[in-house]
Design an enzyme around this catalytic site. Structure first.
Site, mmCIF file in Angstrom:
data_model
loop_
_atom_site.group_PDB
_atom_site.id
_atom_site.type_symbol
_atom_site.label_atom_id
_atom_site.label_comp_id
_atom_site.label_asym_id
_atom_site.label_seq_id
_atom_site.Cartn_x
_atom_site.Cartn_y
_atom_site.Cartn_z
ATOM 1 N N ASP A 22 0.825 -1.207 0.000
ATOM 2 C CA ASP A 22 0.000 0.000 0.000
ATOM 3 C C ASP A 22 0.863 1.263 0.000
ATOM 4 O O ASP A 22 1.989 1.256 0.515
ATOM 5 C CB ASP A 22 -0.893 -0.043 1.253
ATOM 6 C CG ASP A 22 -2.100 0.857 1.123
ATOM 7 O OD1 ASP A 22 -2.299 1.452 0.036
ATOM 8 O OD2 ASP A 22 -2.845 0.974 2.106
ATOM 9 N N TRP A 27 2.960 7.888 -2.398
ATOM 10 C CA TRP A 27 4.379 8.025 -2.756
ATOM 11 C C TRP A 27 4.496 8.937 -3.983
ATOM 12 O O TRP A 27 5.335 9.834 -4.045
ATOM 13 C CB TRP A 27 4.953 6.644 -3.047
ATOM 14 C CG TRP A 27 6.407 6.591 -3.395
ATOM 15 C CD1 TRP A 27 7.450 6.381 -2.539
ATOM 16 C CD2 TRP A 27 6.988 6.742 -4.705
ATOM 17 N NE1 TRP A 27 8.639 6.387 -3.231
ATOM 18 C CE2 TRP A 27 8.390 6.612 -4.558
ATOM 19 C CE3 TRP A 27 6.467 6.978 -5.979
ATOM 20 C CZ2 TRP A 27 9.260 6.704 -5.641
ATOM 21 C CZ3 TRP A 27 7.343 7.095 -7.056
ATOM 22 C CH2 TRP A 27 8.714 6.953 -6.870
ATOM 23 N N HIS A 39 2.733 3.188 -8.917
ATOM 24 C CA HIS A 39 2.585 1.739 -9.129
ATOM 25 C C HIS A 39 3.813 1.170 -9.854
ATOM 26 O O HIS A 39 4.228 0.044 -9.609
ATOM 27 C CB HIS A 39 1.317 1.435 -9.934
ATOM 28 C CG HIS A 39 0.057 1.796 -9.181
ATOM 29 N ND1 HIS A 39 -0.143 1.437 -7.869
ATOM 30 C CD2 HIS A 39 -1.060 2.472 -9.543
ATOM 31 C CE1 HIS A 39 -1.321 1.880 -7.461
ATOM 32 N NE2 HIS A 39 -1.893 2.519 -8.458
ATOM 33 N N SER A 67 -7.381 -5.689 -5.949
ATOM 34 C CA SER A 67 -8.500 -6.286 -5.207
ATOM 35 C C SER A 67 -9.785 -6.210 -6.028
ATOM 36 O O SER A 67 -9.881 -5.427 -6.986
ATOM 37 C CB SER A 67 -8.692 -5.556 -3.873
ATOM 38 O OG SER A 67 -9.372 -4.337 -4.090
ATOM 39 N N LEU A 133 10.583 -20.757 -4.675
ATOM 40 C CA LEU A 133 9.635 -19.819 -4.048
ATOM 41 C C LEU A 133 8.291 -19.952 -4.749
ATOM 42 O O LEU A 133 8.225 -19.918 -5.972
ATOM 43 C CB LEU A 133 10.136 -18.372 -4.198
ATOM 44 C CG LEU A 133 9.147 -17.281 -3.764
ATOM 45 C CD1 LEU A 133 8.966 -17.262 -2.243
ATOM 46 C CD2 LEU A 133 9.602 -15.898 -4.233
#
Ligand code: FPP
Length: 248
Positions: A22, A27, A39, A67, A133
């Protein structure tokens, strides 16, 4: 500058870290830049954080990239985020694959452009056997939506009511087979869950920092892990120390 080592014993390294990335917008605003520049800076930072995650020996990472509520943002921003996902796949997939990263998508693919859906599916397919990962990208993801879908599927499958257990529900979520997150990091200081992994986060530890996502660097990641390592996770019980005393 040399890196200071992570002062966490191996058994205290989380298996699964999840991040709410977030503060990109703020920023950018601070720098007089458009939100999309935030972004993009956030995407650069994501690349660094993925690398650090591998270095720290954490086997599962989940990131909240878009989201189910983010569709309400201005069209230009929504399109920009879609483009970022596409660019990340186009530009980073080979490198991620080479590094042994297994990409998974969590969320609803249907609403994305068919070409983007295809790219996501191909990336998942290409990397499905990688072991270093597991990177879950939550894109068009909502925790409630995930639970609703799971319940619908359970009913469609004719699972008897008495078999609907905690474990069974877990098997119907997007994250089936992935351990619940041990640590959830949220940048930019907001004290909200924002519909992220609401089932899986039942016993997660939280690390919330005022730092905006593009500035969340390796030092701060290390601090988050060191803080996590100090936590006494009781899962609703009592700590070992208390339990030992009670048993005396
Ligand atoms: C929240 O900051 C951030 C997002 C909604 C998007 C996060 C996306 C990235 C970091 C890019 C990586 C993406 C992919 C697809 C891998 P915000 O915009 O809500 O910030 P604000 O609260 O300051 O406005």
């Amino acid at each position: 500058m040399t890196d200071s080592p992570l002062s966490v014993p191996p058994q205290r390294i989380p298996l699964h870290v999840a991040i709410i990335m977030d503060g990109n917008g703020r920023w950018a605003l601070q720098r007089g830049l458009p939100r999309l520049a935030g972004h993009k800076a956030g995407t650069e930072n994501l690349r660094r954080v993925i690398r650090s995650t591998v270095e720290f020996g954490i086997p599962y990472l989940t990131i909240y990239a878009f989201s189910t509520e983010n569709w309400g943002r201005p069209t230009e921003e929504v399109q920009g985020l879609m483009r970022i996902l596409e660019d990340v796949i186009d530009r980073e997939l080979n490198e991620l694959h080479k590094e042994g990263v297994q990409l998974r998508h969590i969320g609803r693919l249907e609403r994305l452009a068919p070409r983007l859906q295809q790219k996501v599916l191909e990336a998942v397919e290409l990397t499905k056997n990688n072991q270093r990962l597991v990177l879950n990208i939550a894109f068009n993801y909502g925790g409630r939506d995930e639970i609703v879908q799971a319940v619908q599927k359970i009913i469609r499958d004719g699972v008897p009511a008495e078999d609907v257990t905690d474990e069974r529900i877990g098997q119907y979520l997007y994250t089936a087979g992935v351990p619940d997150p041990d640590l959830i990091i949220r940048t930019s200081g907001e004290l909200r869950v924002s519909n992220f992994l609401i089932w899986q986060a039942a016993y997660s530890e939280w690390y919330i920092t005022p730092t905006f996502w593009p500035d969340f660097d390796k030092n701060e990641y290390r601090r988050a892990l060191e803080t996590f390592a100090q936590r006494d996770r009781r899962y609703g019980g009592v700590s070992d120390v208390v339990a030992d005393k009670a048993g005396q």
